[in-house]
Write a protein that holds these residues in place. Structure first.
Motif, PDB file in Angstrom:
ATOM      1  N   LYS A  92       0.830  -1.199   0.000  1.00 33.14           N
ATOM      2  CA  LYS A  92       0.000   0.000   0.000  1.00 33.14           C
ATOM      3  C   LYS A  92       0.868   1.254   0.000  1.00 33.14           C
ATOM      4  O   LYS A  92       1.926   1.302   0.618  1.00 33.14           O
ATOM      5  CB  LYS A  92      -0.915   0.038   1.228  1.00 33.14           C
ATOM      6  CG  LYS A  92      -1.857  -1.152   1.356  1.00 33.14           C
ATOM      7  CD  LYS A  92      -2.916  -1.167   0.275  1.00 33.14           C
ATOM      8  CE  LYS A  92      -3.921  -2.296   0.501  1.00 33.14           C
ATOM      9  NZ  LYS A  92      -4.943  -2.345  -0.572  1.00 33.14           N
ATOM     10  N   PHE A 102      -6.422  11.513  -1.026  1.00 30.70           N
ATOM     11  CA  PHE A 102      -5.971  10.298  -1.710  1.00 30.70           C
ATOM     12  C   PHE A 102      -5.530  10.595  -3.139  1.00 30.70           C
ATOM     13  O   PHE A 102      -4.574  10.006  -3.652  1.00 30.70           O
ATOM     14  CB  PHE A 102      -7.092   9.255  -1.762  1.00 30.70           C
ATOM     15  CG  PHE A 102      -7.430   8.629  -0.445  1.00 30.70           C
ATOM     16  CD1 PHE A 102      -6.659   7.602   0.083  1.00 30.70           C
ATOM     17  CD2 PHE A 102      -8.526   9.054   0.281  1.00 30.70           C
ATOM     18  CE1 PHE A 102      -6.977   7.011   1.289  1.00 30.70           C
ATOM     19  CE2 PHE A 102      -8.860   8.475   1.495  1.00 30.70           C
ATOM     20  CZ  PHE A 102      -8.086   7.451   2.003  1.00 30.70           C
ATOM     21  N   ASP A 105      -3.189   4.814  -1.268  1.00 33.71           N
ATOM     22  CA  ASP A 105      -4.111   3.775  -0.822  1.00 33.71           C
ATOM     23  C   ASP A 105      -4.578   4.021   0.607  1.00 33.71           C
ATOM     24  O   ASP A 105      -5.665   3.575   0.991  1.00 33.71           O
ATOM     25  CB  ASP A 105      -3.429   2.400  -0.880  1.00 33.71           C
ATOM     26  CG  ASP A 105      -2.950   2.050  -2.272  1.00 33.71           C
ATOM     27  OD1 ASP A 105      -3.801   1.955  -3.174  1.00 33.71           O
ATOM     28  OD2 ASP A 105      -1.726   1.877  -2.455  1.00 33.71           O
ATOM     29  N   LYS A 129      -9.797   2.168  -0.409  1.00 39.22           N
ATOM     30  CA  LYS A 129      -8.947   3.155   0.248  1.00 39.22           C
ATOM     31  C   LYS A 129      -9.233   3.129   1.752  1.00 39.22           C
ATOM     32  O   LYS A 129     -10.325   2.760   2.184  1.00 39.22           O
ATOM     33  CB  LYS A 129      -9.209   4.560  -0.294  1.00 39.22           C
ATOM     34  CG  LYS A 129      -9.134   4.694  -1.812  1.00 39.22           C
ATOM     35  CD  LYS A 129      -7.711   4.702  -2.313  1.00 39.22           C
ATOM     36  CE  LYS A 129      -7.651   5.031  -3.799  1.00 39.22           C
ATOM     37  NZ  LYS A 129      -6.262   5.035  -4.328  1.00 39.22           N
TER      38      LYS A 129
END
Length: 275
Positions: free
Chosen positions: A135, A164, A170, A188
């Motif tokens: 991530k 984001f 992520d 997310k």
């Protein structure tokens, strides 16, 4: 102004996340012991900012932070203090109770901090990024665009999504609002580990942090409560210079007011944190 971003690259092992130390030396000491017990290295301990704040030992707290050497971004308090500003820029409404309280604790903190501590604050980045369990993660204080923006669990996802989208992250690790929560949508994750300097308006004297784990390439996270010597913190705050209401919150776990909170978060005051 260009943002200062510290890129940590790939991280492995447990990661301890926390925020809002707020000059609470006793809480920071207790969290350092947790990290050592869990064998989490200082470089895997990350603070979302506001090392200094409402409690009685700003200088001692910064100096312990320097000795321990966890990572941290600059919260709005660090930014204001290092620039010699007259207020904390916490985004409290003018004339509110929180605004009034800030006119006590902020000058107190200014008066106690050494040049060494102020120079340390100047080294703190605006954001930290790292890769973990596949991530892409970014640490913010309020949001990417606004250090002082209050982001809560109930804040619309559309508002969170803006952070984001900066570079297709992520996971966002946020701070500032004082409450632990997580919110997942569209693959997310917005994670706020909470703060260790003040209770979370949940009726408990304990405070909050979080730990990330990597389970064979799958990211997981857990919220944890932290017990510490809150009675000493309360006693030290009763010095005639800091808000008595904040000293009381250290004991009761209840905020003096809910001015900054959305209706949903305000409505669960004293009922514990539901995660």
């Amino acid at each position: 102004m260009d943002k200062k971003i510290e890129h940590l690259g790939n991280i492995s092992g447990k990661v301890l996340l926390f925020g809002g130390v707020y000059s609470n030396l006793q809480a920071l000491e207790a969290l350092k012991q947790i990290a050592e017990h869990e064998r989490i290295s200082p470089e895997n301990c990350i603070c979302t900012g506001d090392i200094v704040g409402y409690c009685a030992q700003p200088e001692e707290t910064v100096q312990l932070f320097k000795i321990w050497k966890p990572k941290s971004i600059a919260g709005n308090v660090e930014i204001q203090l290092r620039e010699g500003a007259e207020d904390c820029a916490c985004d409290f409404e003018k004339g509110s109770r929180c605004d009034g309280f800030s006119q006590q604790w902020y000058p107190y903190a200014q008066s106690k901090l050494s040049n060494d501590s102020l120079e340390f604050m100047k080294t703190l980045p605006d954001h930290i990024t790292f890769n973990y369990a596949g991530k892409k993660v970014m640490v913010v204080h309020g949001s990417y665009a606004n250090t002082s923006e209050f982001i809560f669990k109930s804040t619309p996802w559309e508002t969170k999504a803006q952070s984001f989208s900066v570079d297709n992250y992520d996971m966002i690790v946020g701070g500032h609002c004082g409450l632990p929560f997580h919110h997942e949508k569209d693959h997310k994750i917005w994670l706020n580990p909470g703060v260790i300097g003040m209770p979370a308006n949940d009726g408990n004297s304990s405070v909050w942090y979080a730990i990330l784990g990597d389970d064979n390439g799958i990211l997981n996270y857990e919220h944890h409560t932290l017990n510490y010597n809150y009675k000493l913190t309360n006693k030290l705050m009763q010095n005639g210079l800091l808000p008595e209401e904040y000293a009381r919150t250290i004991i009761t776990g209840i905020w003096d007011n809910t001015e900054i909170l959305p209706d949903i978060e305000s409505g669960v005051q004293g009922f514990g944190i539901q995660l």
